[in-house]
Design a protein around this motif. Structure first.
Motif, short mmCIF file in Angstrom:
data_model
loop_
_atom_site.label_atom_id
_atom_site.label_comp_id
_atom_site.label_asym_id
_atom_site.label_seq_id
_atom_site.Cartn_x
_atom_site.Cartn_y
_atom_site.Cartn_z
N ARG A 1 89.32 3.20 1.42
CA ARG A 1 90.32 3.83 2.29
C ARG A 1 90.85 5.16 1.77
NH1 ARG A 1 94.80 0.19 4.52
NH2 ARG A 1 95.14 2.21 5.40
N ARG A 2 90.09 5.80 0.91
CA ARG A 2 90.46 7.11 0.36
C ARG A 2 89.38 8.11 0.74
NH1 ARG A 2 88.68 8.49 -4.46
NH2 ARG A 2 89.25 10.56 -5.08
N LEU A 3 89.78 9.15 1.47
CA LEU A 3 88.87 10.20 1.89
C LEU A 3 89.01 11.38 0.93
CD1 LEU A 3 86.97 11.71 3.85
CD2 LEU A 3 88.97 12.20 5.25
N ALA A 4 88.00 11.58 0.09
CA ALA A 4 88.03 12.67 -0.89
C ALA A 4 87.31 13.88 -0.31
CB ALA A 4 87.37 12.24 -2.18
N LEU A 5 87.98 15.02 -0.35
CA LEU A 5 87.39 16.28 0.08
C LEU A 5 87.01 17.07 -1.16
CD1 LEU A 5 90.02 17.35 2.76
CD2 LEU A 5 87.98 15.93 3.04
N SER A 6 85.80 17.59 -1.19
CA SER A 6 85.38 18.39 -2.34
C SER A 6 84.56 19.57 -1.87
CB SER A 6 84.58 17.53 -3.33
OG SER A 6 83.42 17.02 -2.71
N GLY A 7 84.44 20.54 -2.75
CA GLY A 7 83.73 21.76 -2.43
C GLY A 7 84.63 22.95 -2.66
N GLN A 8 84.25 24.07 -2.07
CA GLN A 8 85.01 25.30 -2.25
C GLN A 8 85.34 25.93 -0.91
OE1 GLN A 8 82.38 27.68 -4.66
NE2 GLN A 8 83.06 26.70 -6.55
N VAL A 9 86.54 26.49 -0.84
CA VAL A 9 86.99 27.25 0.33
C VAL A 9 87.57 28.56 -0.17
CG1 VAL A 9 87.37 25.29 1.88
CG2 VAL A 9 89.20 26.01 0.35
N LEU B 1 89.63 20.13 -2.91
CA LEU B 1 88.96 21.42 -2.65
C LEU B 1 89.41 22.47 -3.64
CD1 LEU B 1 89.16 21.50 1.24
CD2 LEU B 1 87.12 21.19 -0.17
N GLU B 2 88.47 23.29 -4.04
CA GLU B 2 88.73 24.38 -4.98
C GLU B 2 88.79 25.69 -4.18
OE1 GLU B 2 86.48 26.59 -8.69
OE2 GLU B 2 85.71 24.69 -7.94
N VAL B 3 89.85 26.46 -4.44
CA VAL B 3 89.99 27.75 -3.77
C VAL B 3 89.34 28.81 -4.64
CG1 VAL B 3 91.61 29.48 -2.92
CG2 VAL B 3 92.12 27.04 -2.65
N THR B 4 88.40 29.54 -4.04
CA THR B 4 87.69 30.59 -4.77
C THR B 4 87.78 31.90 -3.99
OG1 THR B 4 85.62 30.02 -3.69
CG2 THR B 4 86.03 29.01 -5.83
#
Length: 86
Positions: free
Chosen positions: A46-54, A81-84
């Protein structure tokens, strides 16, 4: 008597989790922000993990908001999410 041990993969997902992942990806894909189409989604327990870069904090927050609107209290959104800057 032969005993066979079955290996259970801890990363195996319930079909509902896979369905939620697909719904999350679809929600991000249909947004008006192309950068959100690259966000990875993973649902476990029940945990939605968001990953990647924006490219901005605004888009990081927008991804989270879109999915909170879609799933409400059904899933906890873990925004990794990582801000780049580009």
């Amino acid at each position: 008597m032969k005993i066979q041990l079955l290996r259970v993969d801890a990363t195996e997902q319930h079909p509902d989790e896979i369905s939620s992942e697909s719904a999350a990806r679809e929600e991000l894909w249909k947004s008006s922000f192309p950068a959100l189409r690259k966000v990875r989604c993973r649902v476990v327990d029940r945990r939605l993990a968001l990953s990647g870069q924006v490219p901005s904090f605004y888009l990081k927050q927008m991804a989270q908001s879109l999915l909170l609107d879609r799933f409400g209290t059904e899933l906890e959104v873990d925004n990794q999410l990582e801000v780049t800057a580009r």
